[in-house]
Design a protein around this motif. Structure first.
Motif, short mmCIF file in Angstrom:
data_model
loop_
_atom_site.label_atom_id
_atom_site.label_comp_id
_atom_site.label_asym_id
_atom_site.label_seq_id
_atom_site.Cartn_x
_atom_site.Cartn_y
_atom_site.Cartn_z
N LYS A 72 -6.08 3.41 8.74
CA LYS A 72 -5.12 3.85 7.76
C LYS A 72 -4.38 2.47 7.43
O LYS A 72 -3.72 2.19 6.32
CB LYS A 72 -5.18 4.79 7.81
CG LYS A 72 -4.43 5.62 6.16
CD LYS A 72 -4.12 7.31 6.49
CE LYS A 72 -3.64 7.90 5.75
NZ LYS A 72 -2.11 7.38 4.94
N THR A 109 -5.64 -0.85 6.69
CA THR A 109 -6.38 -0.64 4.78
C THR A 109 -4.70 -0.74 3.69
O THR A 109 -4.76 -0.68 2.84
CB THR A 109 -7.18 0.69 4.96
OG1 THR A 109 -7.85 0.22 6.19
CG2 THR A 109 -7.53 0.38 3.23
N ASP A 110 -3.86 0.54 3.64
CA ASP A 110 -3.03 0.94 3.60
C ASP A 110 -1.92 -0.18 3.02
O ASP A 110 -1.85 -0.66 1.49
CB ASP A 110 -2.40 2.29 3.70
CG ASP A 110 -2.96 3.51 4.25
OD1 ASP A 110 -4.24 3.61 3.44
OD2 ASP A 110 -2.35 4.56 4.17
N ARG A 136 -4.32 -2.44 0.68
CA ARG A 136 -4.31 -1.82 -0.94
C ARG A 136 -3.09 -2.06 -1.17
O ARG A 136 -2.73 -2.55 -2.38
CB ARG A 136 -4.89 -0.61 -0.55
CG ARG A 136 -6.04 -1.15 -0.21
CD ARG A 136 -6.83 1.28 0.21
NE ARG A 136 -8.62 0.49 0.03
CZ ARG A 136 -9.30 1.51 -1.00
NH1 ARG A 136 -8.90 1.41 -1.68
NH2 ARG A 136 -10.85 0.72 -0.28
#
Length: 381
Positions: A280, A283-284, A287
């Motif tokens: 996470k 990925t966060d 993104r």
């Protein structure tokens, strides 16, 4: 035309160079294994246990290879192969033998550098037979040139993997180290790598993410039941008692006491020690950076998946050409050896020369495709 283009953020976390260093036994190998399997499946990664590392022994189901040396043939009994040999095999056979491979985990990076050092000594002695050396310190003129060459050949091999779409994750150990602040000159203590800072900085500058795994301990002072004299008073002797422990990974530390790093501005500073939290966090951050562009994350992912398929096709075509060239070179070499061994024997060489002429060649050792070379080789007796 002018050169250059705008960068597009890659959505896949494993498309970046990742590092995780931490205390021995904290669970680095396990968490990276779990992250890889959740992102790319059981066949999408390989753990390379380099040098004297054997962390994979205690993890059921991990997809691994032992790389105790820089170069050695595969030993099925011990599941061992040279690091260079593994990389070469992936580069040569990516589309056929490793179609699902996306990332390689180096466990540990400092041990990889260590197994590269004997190779550097071998390289020096091959290039300088009149001045052989036994120590990395003396290789290639000394003054750290040997150590720098070890780093160079390691990075070159890692970038060969990247050339066929296989990225890397490095694992390493840490220790407390006293360092000097470059601005103020004051000393401070930081949690950083246990390897030489020269070797570490060489790879750290190449990483997009560097997490530092550590144990966060809550310590309270409790009375021991004993006292000591301070002046005329009896003072309780206290001791620190650990009331709780939790594992964490730090990506950014404002106090700079933890030697972490991220090239992504929006990375969360600290996370709990779990594969889900690790995925996470990466990925966060990715993104968040991608959202600063004009395209959505879904659009970028779709485009990048399509581009990856085209790249895989090109890699497969290049591999096939390389295999054909290797086969052709091998056949022509056999023909050459026959011609050299039978020099002056017209009755032996004449059939080869005539066959070559019919195929359009002036030299039977210079066929430019496998089919023709095989026809000439068939006349070797």
């Amino acid at each position: 035309m002018g050169y250059g283009k705008k960068n597009t953020i890659k959505i896949d976390p494993l498309a970046y160079n990742i590092g995780l260093i931490g205390e021995s036994g904290i669970g680095k190998t396990t968490i990276v294994k779990e992250m890889c399997e959740k992102l790319v499946g059981e066949d999408g990664y390989r753990f390379l246990e380099c040098g004297k590392e054997d962390g994979a022994d205690g993890i059921n189901g991990i997809n691994y290879l032992n790389c105790p040396e820089w170069s050695m043939d595969y030993d099925e009994e011990t599941n061992s192969i040279g690091f260079e040999d593994f990389v070469d095999d992936v580069v040569e056979n990516k589309s056929t033998e490793y179609p699902d491979l996306k990332t390689v985990v180096i466990d540990t990076y400092d041990q990889l550098v260590e197994i590269a050092k004997p190779e550097v000594i071998r390289m020096h002695n091959a290039e300088n037979p009149e001045k052989p050396v036994k120590s990395i310190k003396a290789a290639f003129g000394g003054y750290m040139a040997g150590e720098d060459k070890a780093t160079e050949i390691v990075l070159n091999k890692l970038w060969e993997l990247k050339s066929v779409g296989v990225h890397f994750i490095i694992i390493g150990h840490v220790k407390q180290r006293t360092q000097d602040d470059v601005t103020t000159g004051q000393t401070y203590t930081s949690l950083t790598t246990n390897m030489s800072m020269r070797d570490f900085n060489a790879i750290k500058t190449k990483l997009h993410f560097l997490g530092v795994a550590s144990i966060d301990r809550e310590i309270v002072q409790e009375k021991t039941g004993k006292t000591k004299k301070e002046g005329k008073k009896d003072v309780d002797i206290m001791k620190g008692v650990i009331t709780s422990e939790s594992r964490k990974i730090t990506f950014r530390d404002d106090s700079y006491s933890i030697d972490s790093k991220s090239r992504f501005a929006d990375i969360v500073p600290e996370i709990e020690f779990s594969s889900d939290a690790l995925i996470k966090a990466l990925t966060d951050a990715i993104r968040a950076e991608a959202s600063k562009g004009s395209k959505s994350v879904d659009e970028l992912k779709k485009e990048q998946d399509a581009a990856a398929e085209k790249r895989a096709e090109k890699i497969a075509e290049a591999e096939e050409e390389a295999r054909k060239q290797k086969e052709l070179d091998g056949i022509n070499q056999k023909i050459k050896e026959f011609c050299v061994a039978n020099k002056g024997k017209t009755d032996k060489l004449k059939p080869l020369v005539e066959a070559a002429k019919k195929l359009g060649y002036t030299n039977p050792m210079k066929a430019d495709n496998v089919e023709d070379a095989k026809k000439i080789l068939a006349l070797v007796a």
